[in-house]
Design a protein around this motif. Structure first.
Motif, PDB file in Angstrom:
ATOM      1  N   ALA A  23       0.834  -1.205   0.000  1.00  0.00           N
ATOM      2  CA  ALA A  23       0.000   0.000   0.000  1.00  0.00           C
ATOM      3  C   ALA A  23       0.866   1.253   0.000  1.00  0.00           C
ATOM      4  O   ALA A  23       0.430   2.322  -0.409  1.00  0.00           O
ATOM      5  CB  ALA A  23      -0.941   0.005   1.195  1.00  0.00           C
ATOM      6  N   ASN A  28      -1.291   3.639   7.909  1.00  0.00           N
ATOM      7  CA  ASN A  28      -2.415   3.291   7.052  1.00  0.00           C
ATOM      8  C   ASN A  28      -3.515   2.604   7.858  1.00  0.00           C
ATOM      9  O   ASN A  28      -3.549   1.378   7.932  1.00  0.00           O
ATOM     10  CB  ASN A  28      -1.938   2.383   5.913  1.00  0.00           C
ATOM     11  CG  ASN A  28      -3.024   2.073   4.927  1.00  0.00           C
ATOM     12  OD1 ASN A  28      -4.112   2.617   4.997  1.00  0.00           O
ATOM     13  ND2 ASN A  28      -2.736   1.178   4.007  1.00  0.00           N
ATOM     14  N   THR A  34      -8.864  -3.134   3.940  1.00  0.00           N
ATOM     15  CA  THR A  34      -8.317  -3.881   2.804  1.00  0.00           C
ATOM     16  C   THR A  34      -7.954  -5.315   3.184  1.00  0.00           C
ATOM     17  O   THR A  34      -7.808  -6.155   2.308  1.00  0.00           O
ATOM     18  CB  THR A  34      -7.079  -3.182   2.197  1.00  0.00           C
ATOM     19  OG1 THR A  34      -6.086  -3.028   3.194  1.00  0.00           O
ATOM     20  CG2 THR A  34      -7.442  -1.841   1.602  1.00  0.00           C
ATOM     21  N   SER A  71      -6.124  -9.974  -3.869  1.00  0.00           N
ATOM     22  CA  SER A  71      -5.727  -8.840  -3.030  1.00  0.00           C
ATOM     23  C   SER A  71      -4.281  -8.436  -3.293  1.00  0.00           C
ATOM     24  O   SER A  71      -3.965  -7.244  -3.422  1.00  0.00           O
ATOM     25  CB  SER A  71      -5.892  -9.182  -1.552  1.00  0.00           C
ATOM     26  OG  SER A  71      -7.234  -9.360  -1.225  1.00  0.00           O
ATOM     27  N   HIS A  75      -2.857  -4.894  -5.030  1.00  0.00           N
ATOM     28  CA  HIS A  75      -1.873  -4.103  -4.300  1.00  0.00           C
ATOM     29  C   HIS A  75      -0.590  -3.931  -5.123  1.00  0.00           C
ATOM     30  O   HIS A  75       0.036  -2.860  -5.098  1.00  0.00           O
ATOM     31  CB  HIS A  75      -1.561  -4.738  -2.947  1.00  0.00           C
ATOM     32  CG  HIS A  75      -2.510  -4.332  -1.874  1.00  0.00           C
ATOM     33  ND1 HIS A  75      -3.764  -4.876  -1.756  1.00  0.00           N
ATOM     34  CD2 HIS A  75      -2.397  -3.422  -0.883  1.00  0.00           C
ATOM     35  CE1 HIS A  75      -4.373  -4.319  -0.726  1.00  0.00           C
ATOM     36  NE2 HIS A  75      -3.575  -3.430  -0.181  1.00  0.00           N
ATOM     37  N   TRP A  78      -1.076  -1.296  -7.752  1.00  0.00           N
ATOM     38  CA  TRP A  78      -0.984   0.025  -7.138  1.00  0.00           C
ATOM     39  C   TRP A  78       0.469   0.388  -6.864  1.00  0.00           C
ATOM     40  O   TRP A  78       0.920   1.495  -7.154  1.00  0.00           O
ATOM     41  CB  TRP A  78      -1.783   0.043  -5.837  1.00  0.00           C
ATOM     42  CG  TRP A  78      -1.630   1.288  -5.038  1.00  0.00           C
ATOM     43  CD1 TRP A  78      -0.786   1.502  -4.002  1.00  0.00           C
ATOM     44  CD2 TRP A  78      -2.350   2.515  -5.219  1.00  0.00           C
ATOM     45  NE1 TRP A  78      -0.933   2.774  -3.517  1.00  0.00           N
ATOM     46  CE2 TRP A  78      -1.895   3.426  -4.248  1.00  0.00           C
ATOM     47  CE3 TRP A  78      -3.337   2.926  -6.104  1.00  0.00           C
ATOM     48  CZ2 TRP A  78      -2.382   4.699  -4.135  1.00  0.00           C
ATOM     49  CZ3 TRP A  78      -3.824   4.215  -5.984  1.00  0.00           C
ATOM     50  CH2 TRP A  78      -3.349   5.082  -5.010  1.00  0.00           C
ATOM     51  N   PHE A  96      -8.998   1.073  -3.197  1.00  0.00           N
ATOM     52  CA  PHE A  96      -8.944   0.355  -1.923  1.00  0.00           C
ATOM     53  C   PHE A  96     -10.283   0.316  -1.199  1.00  0.00           C
ATOM     54  O   PHE A  96     -10.429  -0.387  -0.214  1.00  0.00           O
ATOM     55  CB  PHE A  96      -7.865   0.949  -1.027  1.00  0.00           C
ATOM     56  CG  PHE A  96      -6.485   0.723  -1.571  1.00  0.00           C
ATOM     57  CD1 PHE A  96      -5.929  -0.542  -1.556  1.00  0.00           C
ATOM     58  CD2 PHE A  96      -5.761   1.755  -2.129  1.00  0.00           C
ATOM     59  CE1 PHE A  96      -4.668  -0.773  -2.073  1.00  0.00           C
ATOM     60  CE2 PHE A  96      -4.496   1.540  -2.647  1.00  0.00           C
ATOM     61  CZ  PHE A  96      -3.951   0.270  -2.617  1.00  0.00           C
TER      62      PHE A  96
END
Length: 125
Positions: A23, A28, A34, A71, A75, A78, A96
């Motif tokens: 991330a 976070n 998430t 997942s 990620h 990203w 997200f």
């Protein structure tokens, strides 16, 4: 502690660390959202262990595998900014919000495949 519970817990903790790293945000709090597929995976595995059901265990592992793979995939997209997923727009971080839900839906498909696989194995034995 049951071996399945121990193995799944280790996999889920490692995955949570990977998701947090990918991330790419130091503080976070959104990681709790998430990581939703991880919580559901652990719930399914604990339920299968409690009911001592191999069929449910196969299904739980199916859910866990598919939801974790998806997942980690989103990620990674990203993190490396694949096709401008990170820098393509001012609202790109909304990925997200929605992708954990998609991950759960795909995980449910994995649950179904795991359940069907266990049924086929059961019939053959």
């Amino acid at each position: 502690m049951n071996i399945h519970r121990r193995v799944s817990l280790n996999i889920l903790i490692i995955t949570a660390v990977i998701l947090y790293f990918l991330a790419d945000i130091l503080l976070n709090p959104f990681i709790f959202w998430t990581s939703l597929p991880l919580y559901i995976s652990y719930f399914f595995i604990n339920a299968a262990i409690k009911h001592e059901s191999k069929k449910k265990l196969f299904a739980a592992y199916g859910f866990m595998a598919v939801s974790i793979i998806f997942s980690i995939f989103y990620h990674i997209t990203w993190y490396i900014d694949w096709q401008q997923t990170r820098t393509g727009g001012s609202t790109s971080a909304l990925i997200f919000v929605w992708l954990p839900i998609y991950s759960v839906v795909l995980g449910l498909a994995g649950y179904f495949v795991g359940n069907m696989t266990a049924s086929i194995i059961e019939k053959k034995s």
